[in-house]
Design an enzyme around this catalytic site. Sequence first.
Site, PDB file in Angstrom:
ATOM      1  N   HIS A 187       0.809  -1.217   0.000  1.00  0.00           N
ATOM      2  CA  HIS A 187       0.000   0.000   0.000  1.00  0.00           C
ATOM      3  C   HIS A 187       0.840   1.263   0.000  1.00  0.00           C
ATOM      4  CE1 HIS A 187      -3.554   2.463   0.613  1.00  0.00           C
ATOM      5  NE2 HIS A 187      -4.207   1.371   0.265  1.00  0.00           N
ATOM      6  N   VAL A 188       1.682   1.392  -1.017  1.00  0.00           N
ATOM      7  CA  VAL A 188       2.548   2.561  -1.092  1.00  0.00           C
ATOM      8  C   VAL A 188       1.957   3.659  -1.947  1.00  0.00           C
ATOM      9  CG1 VAL A 188       4.817   3.374  -1.824  1.00  0.00           C
ATOM     10  CG2 VAL A 188       4.590   1.198  -0.678  1.00  0.00           C
TER      11      VAL A 188
END
Length: 232
Positions: free
Chosen positions: A133-134
Amino acid sequence: MQLSVREVAGLLKVSEKRVYQWIKRGILRADRVNDQYRLHRSDLLERTSSREIDVPAEIFSNRSSAGSSLIDALRCGSVAYGIKGKDKAAVLRGVVNTLTLPKDSDRDSVFQLLLAREALGSTAIGGGLAIPHVRRPILLNHSGPTISLCFLDTPLDFGASDNVPVFAIFLLITPTAHIHLQLLSRLSFALHDSELTAVLRRRASCDEILSEFERVENGIKQKPQIENEGDV
């Protein structure tokens, strides 16, 4: 902030041809906009941890370090061992269950965000590590940023470019996208340190892991940093 292939080549000090090769091989993620590739700054920070991109990640650091202490975020998070799961969904569910979150947080929503992020492409950075989840950071309005480190009970294939199964996952939760970017730059740099990654591979104690991160972060603070403009 999105970057062109030329801008990325300049930052990484490589040829544009090399950047195109990394995109083709999936080492760098890119979107097609008007028949041109665009790379997201936070994705680039994540991928500088790749063992195939031999570049000091501190070039992406931001001079403004307020609220972006890596060791403080790790201490506010948690180090969990033995996360079980035979697929990504089960592992990510286990990761979410270990997180230190505000009482009113919806864990299922965080889990769904992680699944959606993984569907965009593997968040494995190589060397058995993943930073889920960057591109769209998890933002929760609470007292401060946290970084959680979770060791898997059994390494799992996350579709990494080096084909190494993931044995550890870092998850960042921050109150603002700006702080997320600061912490990500420091984490990316830290994961280039061979002594630190050796400690991670043998699943050392929490105290030893934090001590290694503190050593590396102290080294970051002593290096000259290049100002970055823009945000995620």
